[in-house]
Each structure stands twice: as C-alpha cells, then as structure tokens.
Enzyme design. Structure first.
Site, PDB file in Angstrom:
ATOM      1  N   TYR A   1       0.841  -1.206   0.000  1.00 29.19           N
ATOM      2  CA  TYR A   1       0.000   0.000   0.000  1.00 29.19           C
ATOM      3  C   TYR A   1       0.867   1.243   0.000  1.00 29.19           C
ATOM      4  CZ  TYR A   1      -3.911  -2.791   1.828  1.00 29.19           C
ATOM      5  OH  TYR A   1      -4.911  -3.707   2.014  1.00 29.19           O
TER       6      TYR A   1
ATOM      7  N   LYS B   1       7.935   5.001  -6.768  1.00 28.25           N
ATOM      8  CA  LYS B   1       8.924   4.130  -6.138  1.00 28.25           C
ATOM      9  C   LYS B   1       8.429   2.684  -6.135  1.00 28.25           C
ATOM     10  CE  LYS B   1      12.187   3.877  -2.539  1.00 28.25           C
ATOM     11  NZ  LYS B   1      13.406   4.661  -2.600  1.00 28.25           N
TER      12      LYS B   1
ATOM     13  N   GLU C   1     -12.543  -7.182   7.553  1.00 35.17           N
ATOM     14  CA  GLU C   1     -11.858  -6.587   8.705  1.00 35.17           C
ATOM     15  C   GLU C   1     -12.836  -6.015   9.721  1.00 35.17           C
ATOM     16  OE1 GLU C   1      -9.411  -3.346   7.249  1.00 35.17           O
ATOM     17  OE2 GLU C   1     -10.935  -2.694   5.818  1.00 35.17           O
TER      18      GLU C   1
ATOM     19  N   ASP D   1      -8.091  -3.253  11.918  1.00 32.88           N
ATOM     20  CA  ASP D   1      -9.467  -2.739  11.925  1.00 32.88           C
ATOM     21  C   ASP D   1     -10.397  -3.689  12.666  1.00 32.88           C
ATOM     22  OD1 ASP D   1     -10.099  -0.172  10.368  1.00 32.88           O
ATOM     23  OD2 ASP D   1      -8.581  -1.154   9.134  1.00 32.88           O
TER      24      ASP D   1
ATOM     25  N   HIS E   1       5.784  -0.958   3.536  1.00 30.93           N
ATOM     26  CA  HIS E   1       7.072  -0.260   3.384  1.00 30.93           C
ATOM     27  C   HIS E   1       7.966  -1.072   2.437  1.00 30.93           C
ATOM     28  CE1 HIS E   1      11.026   1.437   4.533  1.00 30.93           C
ATOM     29  NE2 HIS E   1      10.326   2.524   4.889  1.00 30.93           N
TER      30      HIS E   1
ATOM     31  N   ASP F   1       0.151 -39.873  -0.204  1.00 30.73           N
ATOM     32  CA  ASP F   1      -1.114 -40.225  -0.870  1.00 30.73           C
ATOM     33  C   ASP F   1      -1.776 -38.942  -1.361  1.00 30.73           C
ATOM     34  OD1 ASP F   1      -2.089 -39.226   1.471  1.00 30.73           O
ATOM     35  OD2 ASP F   1      -3.363 -40.932   1.962  1.00 30.73           O
TER      36      ASP F   1
HETATM   37  N1  COA Z   1       5.392   2.572  -0.903  1.00 27.10           N
HETATM   38  C1  COA Z   1       6.362   3.088  -1.711  1.00 27.10           C
HETATM   39  N2  COA Z   1       7.423   3.766  -1.243  1.00 27.10           N
HETATM   40  C2  COA Z   1       7.510   3.948   0.075  1.00 27.10           C
HETATM   41  C3  COA Z   1       6.542   3.449   0.955  1.00 27.10           C
HETATM   42  C4  COA Z   1       5.443   2.748   0.428  1.00 27.10           C
HETATM   43  N3  COA Z   1       4.487   2.260   1.211  1.00 27.10           N
HETATM   44  N4  COA Z   1       6.892   3.759   2.227  1.00 27.10           N
HETATM   45  C5  COA Z   1       8.032   4.444   2.136  1.00 27.10           C
HETATM   46  N5  COA Z   1       8.419   4.561   0.849  1.00 27.10           N
HETATM   47  C6  COA Z   1       9.625   5.226   0.309  1.00 27.10           C
HETATM   48  C7  COA Z   1       9.786   6.627   0.863  1.00 27.10           C
HETATM   49  O1  COA Z   1       9.106   7.562   0.044  1.00 27.10           O
HETATM   50  C8  COA Z   1      11.279   6.787   0.806  1.00 27.10           C
HETATM   51  O2  COA Z   1      11.638   7.026  -0.540  1.00 27.10           O
HETATM   52  P1  COA Z   1      12.962   7.897  -0.916  1.00 27.10           P
HETATM   53  O3  COA Z   1      14.104   7.221  -0.233  1.00 27.10           O
HETATM   54  O4  COA Z   1      13.025   7.821  -2.407  1.00 27.10           O
HETATM   55  O5  COA Z   1      12.690   9.267  -0.379  1.00 27.10           O
HETATM   56  C9  COA Z   1      11.795   5.413   1.153  1.00 27.10           C
HETATM   57  O6  COA Z   1      10.749   4.505   0.784  1.00 27.10           O
HETATM   58  C10 COA Z   1      12.095   5.223   2.609  1.00 27.10           C
HETATM   59  O7  COA Z   1      10.974   5.549   3.365  1.00 27.10           O
HETATM   60  P2  COA Z   1      11.055   5.903   4.920  1.00 27.10           P
HETATM   61  O8  COA Z   1      11.685   7.238   5.105  1.00 27.10           O
HETATM   62  O9  COA Z   1      11.657   4.766   5.653  1.00 27.10           O
HETATM   63  O10 COA Z   1       9.535   5.947   5.314  1.00 27.10           O
HETATM   64  P3  COA Z   1       8.620   7.245   5.440  1.00 27.10           P
HETATM   65  O11 COA Z   1       8.896   7.873   6.769  1.00 27.10           O
HETATM   66  O12 COA Z   1       8.728   8.085   4.219  1.00 27.10           O
HETATM   67  O13 COA Z   1       7.172   6.591   5.462  1.00 27.10           O
HETATM   68  C11 COA Z   1       5.281   5.435   6.243  1.00 27.10           C
HETATM   69  C12 COA Z   1       6.751   5.748   6.515  1.00 27.10           C
HETATM   70  C13 COA Z   1       4.795   4.400   7.240  1.00 27.10           C
HETATM   71  C14 COA Z   1       4.453   6.722   6.355  1.00 27.10           C
HETATM   72  C15 COA Z   1       5.187   4.878   4.795  1.00 27.10           C
HETATM   73  O14 COA Z   1       5.936   3.692   4.767  1.00 27.10           O
HETATM   74  C16 COA Z   1       3.796   4.644   4.263  1.00 27.10           C
HETATM   75  O15 COA Z   1       3.179   5.587   3.802  1.00 27.10           O
HETATM   76  N6  COA Z   1       3.313   3.390   4.258  1.00 27.10           N
HETATM   77  C17 COA Z   1       2.027   3.048   3.717  1.00 27.10           C
HETATM   78  C18 COA Z   1       0.906   3.630   4.538  1.00 27.10           C
HETATM   79  C19 COA Z   1      -0.424   3.266   3.991  1.00 27.10           C
HETATM   80  O16 COA Z   1      -0.662   3.249   2.795  1.00 27.10           O
HETATM   81  N7  COA Z   1      -1.370   2.921   4.901  1.00 27.10           N
HETATM   82  C20 COA Z   1      -2.666   2.478   4.531  1.00 27.10           C
HETATM   83  C21 COA Z   1      -2.722   1.018   4.267  1.00 27.10           C
HETATM   84  S1  COA Z   1      -2.447   0.018   5.710  1.00 27.10           S
HETATM   85 MG    MG Z   2      -7.836  -0.428   7.508  1.00 28.03          MG
END
Ligand code: COA
Ligand code: MG
Length: 290
Positions: free
Chosen positions: A9, A20, A129, A156, A223, A270
C-alpha cells in the site's frame, strides 16, 4: 494463477511513493484512497492515482486501487475517477456483506461497457476486517465472479471488536483462519494481515512464514523494506520445489501401477500430499521460479 505474495500500500496522494513502488519488483501495488489519505486530500489522491495509472510503467505488478468503504459517501467519486484509467482491480475495505460488493461490481460493469472493455476485466478484492464481515464470509466470498482474493485486516477488526493487538496474535487467530478457509472454499486467494512494525524484519519474516503455512497466498505490506522478506517467505524454496516434483512424478508412476499410497524418503505419500505438492509447483510457477 496470479502471484500475490506481497501487496504494497501507499497513500494515493503520494506520487513519489507510487513511482517508487513501481521499481520494487513487488507483486501487487495498491494505491490507497482510504485510511492512508487524509479526508481533505481525497480529491488530490484521486488525481494522482489517475495520473499514475495513465502514465507510469508498472511492469508486471498488479495495479490496484483501494477505495473508501461503500456507505462512506466517498465511494462513488472514488470509483468514477479511477475506473476509466483501468486499474487491474479495486480493493474494497470494511466489507460487511455481499450486497455492497455486488453494487461495486455493477459500477465497474457500467464503465467496462462504456469503454468497450471486456466485462470482468477489472477484478475486485474485498478486505474482511469487521466482525460482520467475518460472520458473513459466505455471502462475501460468493458475491461476484469478479472476486480474486480475500484480504484479512487484523487492526481494523480489533478496533471493531474492542480487542487489543498483541505480537502473538491469538486475538485474531480465529478470524485469520476463517478468512483463509472461506477463501479456499470459494477458490479465492487469501492475503494476510499487515505487520506494522517496519523496523522488525525478523518478526515480519516469522509472521509471513506462518501465514504461508496457514495457506495464505501473500501478505499486505506498507514499506519497501518489507517486500523482499515477505515475497521470499511466500516463494517455495528450491528444495521444496524439487521435493514437490519428485512427489508428483512418483505418484504418477504409482498411479499407473494401481497404487494410491506409497513411501518416499521414509514418508507416506497419498492424495493430500500430492495435492499439496501440486500447489507448491503452481506457486513456484506463478512466482516465475519454474
Ligand atoms: N510505498 C512506496 N514507497 C515507500 C513506501 C510505500 N508504502 N513507504 C516508504 N516509501 C519510500 C519513501 O518515500 C522513501 O523514498 P525515498 O528514499 O526515495 O525518499 C523510502 O521509501 C524510505 O521511506 P522511509 O523514510 O523509511 O519511510 P517514510 O517515513 O517516508 O514513510 C510510512 C513511513 C509508514 C508513512 C510509509 O511507509 C507509508 O506511507 N506506508 C504506507 C501507509 C499506507 O498506505 N497505509 C494504509 C494502508 S495500511
Ligand atoms: Mg484499515
């Protein structure tokens, strides 16, 4: 069978994360419009998801969009803004019964007809969920032919039930088992819970292996650091593939001789063992390992 070992996600309003994600070699990319996006950024998120779907090369990854729940008041705008860009599938959160899924299916069918796409070309994956979702699993799993998998959402669910998440996870074990069992009963894949501690890769690996042992096809992740450990856990090892091949070959020989149960490497083989071996081969094939 499509490989869905990991479903990553990212907030739909974060184009950088979407870009990314497309470089990570992850099986499924799920651009979120729901809880990962603030209420005042929903319109922004719809736009960047459209832009991503229209311009980005996702390679072989499955392109999914998670809409807001049916009944939230946001679902219509979510669907109508992203469907014309033809995502591979729509993820529907907090599903409580089959009826809401049939409604989503009808909206998809309208757009498919308008665009001249084959009806059924856009899939649906519900997130189970809520307590109601768990007790209505049959109605959900049987709702529409568009379904490809069920996703289990532990956090959730605990919010809904009023329980507390623990590392051991016994509080969700019944629901987690129910989702994977009902999915199998309706020929669907099942995708396991998120592990939110992004620093603890060892525990993530353990939970992913446990999910694979339970019969899940993959796991939701949040992540980039979770992609490799989870996809590894859900890819049959070379050893497992070799053994599965030998089981299937030995079984074919024994069947010809009129023998259903036999011994291989000291273990009885089996029908159920052969079926399990065939599943391992199918998974390895889907993951491009054969
Ligand atoms: N998808 C794609 N790329 C991601 C990512 C994800 N879920 N989470 C982090 N990255 C990228 C960041 O943009 C960063 O890129 P860069 O090095 O090119 O700048 C790199 O990976 C490292 O990220 P990091 O700094 O460790 O994390 P963050 O502090 O930017 O983000 C979160 C942390 C938790 C906010 C982030 O991982 C996130 O948004 N996760 C998904 C949340 C979500 O969608 N929740 C709903 C569903 S459960
Ligand atoms: Mg949820």
């Amino acid at each position: 069978m499509r490989s869905r070992r990991a479903l990553l996600y990212m907030p739909g309003d974060d184009l950088h994360k979407i870009q990314k994600a497309a470089t990570l070699g992850v099986d499924c990319i799920c651009m979120d419009l729901e809880d990962g996006v603030a209420l005042n950024r929903k319109a922004e998120a719809r736009l960047s998801i459209r832009q991503a779907l229209g311009t980005l090369d996702f390679g072989p990854a499955e392109k999914l969009v998670r809409i807001n729940p049916v009944g939230s008041g946001l679902e219509n705008d979510d669907l109508w803004s992203v469907l014309p860009s033809h995502p591979d599938g729509i993820v529907i959160p907090k599903v409580t019964d089959g009826e809401s899924l049939r409604w989503v299916g009808e909206q998809i069918a309208v757009v498919e007809r308008e665009q001249g796409w084959p009806v059924g070309s856009i899939g649906m994956i519900p997130l189970v969920e809520t307590a109601r979702g768990i007790v209505n699993l049959v109605s959900i799993a049987a709702a529409t032919m568009r379904l490809q998998a069920l996703i289990f959402g532990a956090d959730d669910l605990m919010g809904d039930i009023g329980g507390m998440r623990t590392r051991e996870g016994m509080e969700v074990f019944y629901a987690r088992s129910a989702v994977v069992t009902y999915a199998a009963a309706f020929n669907l894949q099942a995708i396991d819970q998120v592990f939110i501690d992004i620093k603890d890769i060892e525990m993530l690996r353990k939970e992913a292996l446990q999910g694979a042992q339970m019969g899940f096809s993959g796991k939701q992740i949040i992540h980039p650091s979770q992609v490799a450990p989870v996809q590894e856990a859900y890819t049959p090892s070379e050893q497992a593939v070799d053994y599965a091949r030998r089981v299937v070959e030995a079984d074919a020989k024994h069947q010809e001789m009129g023998v259903g149960a036999f011994v291989l490497d000291g273990k009885m083989i089996d029908a159920p063992t052969v079926k399990a071996a065939e599943r391992i081969l199918a998974r390895a094939r889907a993951a491009g390992k054969i």
